[in-house]
Design an enzyme around this catalytic site. Sequence first.
Site, mmCIF file in Angstrom:
data_model
loop_
_atom_site.group_PDB
_atom_site.id
_atom_site.type_symbol
_atom_site.label_atom_id
_atom_site.label_comp_id
_atom_site.label_asym_id
_atom_site.label_seq_id
_atom_site.Cartn_x
_atom_site.Cartn_y
_atom_site.Cartn_z
ATOM 1 N N VAL A 1 0.852 -1.256 0.008
ATOM 2 C CA VAL A 1 0.102 -0.148 0.055
ATOM 3 C C VAL A 1 0.809 1.370 0.043
ATOM 4 C CG1 VAL A 1 -1.871 1.060 1.265
ATOM 5 C CG2 VAL A 1 -1.761 -1.331 1.304
ATOM 6 N N GLY B 1 -6.895 10.938 1.854
ATOM 7 C CA GLY B 1 -8.121 9.837 1.889
ATOM 8 C C GLY B 1 -7.702 8.830 0.396
ATOM 9 N N TYR C 1 -5.724 0.983 9.308
ATOM 10 C CA TYR C 1 -6.333 -0.405 8.883
ATOM 11 C C TYR C 1 -7.428 -0.736 9.931
ATOM 12 C CZ TYR C 1 -2.480 -0.579 5.848
ATOM 13 O OH TYR C 1 -1.581 -0.340 4.703
#
Length: 137
Positions: free
Chosen positions: A74, A84, A117
């Site tokens: 990621v 975002g 997360y």
Amino acid sequence: MIVYTLSEQHPSFEDYRALHQTTGWNAKKLYTYDQLYQAICSSWYSISIYDEEKFIGYSRIISDGIYQTFICDVMVHPDYQRQGIGTTVMEALLTHCKNTDLKWIQLSCAKGKQSFYQQLGFTERDPDAPGMMLFYE
């Protein structure tokens, strides 16, 4: 309102290398960028995100498509963090998992990133059942 473009296509080699270099993840130079790019191209599923033509985010899934699923890599360009984009990328990955009926999704995260997360519904593994790893150098 800024609109970003999501793509299921892999980024170009140069775009991938430039974004990956912002992470510091290959500081020990354990892998060449040819190897890293080959790895992402072998992924089960991936998402690239663009601000017009600029490649700004990426993540991928390694999976057998049925039982084992692992989200990795990621990445969001530092100039675009806290806007975002990581959430957008993760939501796209999770939607794909739901649409293919995957029920168990795993990931490892960098120290201090657990709350990101957790906001997406992930929970930490039970301390009595920690993950394990083996690392060859």
